[in-house]
Design a protein around this motif. Structure first.
Motif, short mmCIF file in Angstrom:
data_model
loop_
_atom_site.label_atom_id
_atom_site.label_comp_id
_atom_site.label_asym_id
_atom_site.label_seq_id
_atom_site.Cartn_x
_atom_site.Cartn_y
_atom_site.Cartn_z
N SER A 21 0.87 -1.17 0.00
CA SER A 21 0.00 0.00 0.00
C SER A 21 0.91 1.23 0.00
N ILE A 22 0.34 2.38 -0.21
CA ILE A 22 1.13 3.61 -0.22
C ILE A 22 1.85 3.79 1.11
N THR A 23 1.10 3.72 2.19
CA THR A 23 1.67 3.93 3.52
C THR A 23 2.69 2.85 3.86
N GLU A 24 2.32 1.60 3.68
CA GLU A 24 3.20 0.48 4.02
C GLU A 24 4.51 0.55 3.23
N GLY A 25 4.42 0.77 1.94
CA GLY A 25 5.63 0.80 1.11
C GLY A 25 6.56 1.93 1.46
N LEU A 26 6.02 3.14 1.62
CA LEU A 26 6.86 4.30 1.87
C LEU A 26 7.44 4.31 3.28
N LEU A 27 6.63 3.99 4.28
CA LEU A 27 7.13 4.03 5.66
C LEU A 27 8.10 2.89 5.96
N SER A 28 7.98 1.77 5.25
CA SER A 28 8.89 0.65 5.46
C SER A 28 10.24 0.88 4.77
N GLY A 29 10.27 1.83 3.82
CA GLY A 29 11.49 2.06 3.05
C GLY A 29 11.64 1.14 1.85
N HIS A 30 10.65 0.26 1.61
CA HIS A 30 10.71 -0.63 0.45
C HIS A 30 10.34 0.08 -0.84
N TYR A 54 7.99 9.70 1.35
CA TYR A 54 8.20 9.86 2.77
C TYR A 54 9.31 10.86 2.98
N PRO A 55 9.02 12.04 3.54
CA PRO A 55 10.05 13.08 3.67
C PRO A 55 11.18 12.69 4.62
N GLY A 56 10.96 11.68 5.46
CA GLY A 56 12.00 11.24 6.38
C GLY A 56 12.98 10.25 5.76
#
Length: 194
Positions: free
Chosen positions: A20-29, A163-165
């Motif tokens: 998902s958008i959130t899962e992919g970006l926040l996981s770094g994958h 993800y800006p981080g």
């Protein structure tokens, strides 16, 4: 430009079946996610940049009663069977479809099948139903017709998510270059080759 500065970077394209958008970006994958989403979709901690507003379309079999028109209204689609986007990790296209079908105040049925996303549009020419899409169809399947929908209640503009981080320097370079490109293209009203 990015390849020249970061030659070790590798580009892998994946679809919404993986993350998902959130899962992919926040996981770094996933470094970037391009998706057409409802305006109210704003995941926490994720930056969203509007790429463009797009004209929703419907994909019909070429023998359909509306196929010879130049556009359709949602009211024209009363009593139709809609093929819903396959169940994937990201459900923004299904969200668009269901929100607009419910808002249209029409009678409709849903066709769901465990098809993969690349073959999803091929269910239309074999007359399993029609597809409501937030964007125009890039490749219209044989024996099908794509028409713009004139009265969609809930738009799903195309957006870039990141993800800006994320600490990778090439991420910031890409976001800067891409957003500048889109702003310049918009300033020229999409009429100039940049």
């Amino acid at each position: 430009m990015i390849n020249a500065r970061y030659p070790q970077s590798q580009l892998d394209l994946i679809d919404d079946t993986f993350y998902s958008i959130t899962e992919g970006l926040l996981s770094g994958h996933v470094d970037f996610y391009f998706a057409s989403v409802l305006n109210q979709f704003k995941p926490a901690g994720i930056s969203r940049f509007l790429v463009s507003h797009t004209q929703p379309h419907v994909l019909l079999p070429s023998a359909h009663r509306l196929a010879s028109g130049i556009s359709v209204s949602m009211k024209d689609l009363d009593n139709e069977r809609f093929i819903l986007y396959p169940r994937t990790k990201e459900h923004c296209i299904r969200d668009f479809q269901l929100a607009n079908l419910q808002a249209a105040e029409i009678r409709y049925s849903q066709y769901e099948h465990n098809t993969s996303t690349p073959f999803y549009e091929l269910l239309v020419p074999i007359q399993k139903g029609i597809i409501l899409s937030p964007t125009p169809f890039l490749n219209v399947p044989p024996n099908s017709v794509a028409l713009p929908v004139s009265d969609i209640k809930y738009e799903a503009p195309s957006c870039l998510f990141y993800y800006p981080g994320n600490a990778k320097p090439e991420i910031k370079l890409f976001v800067s270059a891409f957003t500048n490109f889109i702003k310049e293209e918009t300033r020229h009203e999409h009429t100039k080759t940049l």
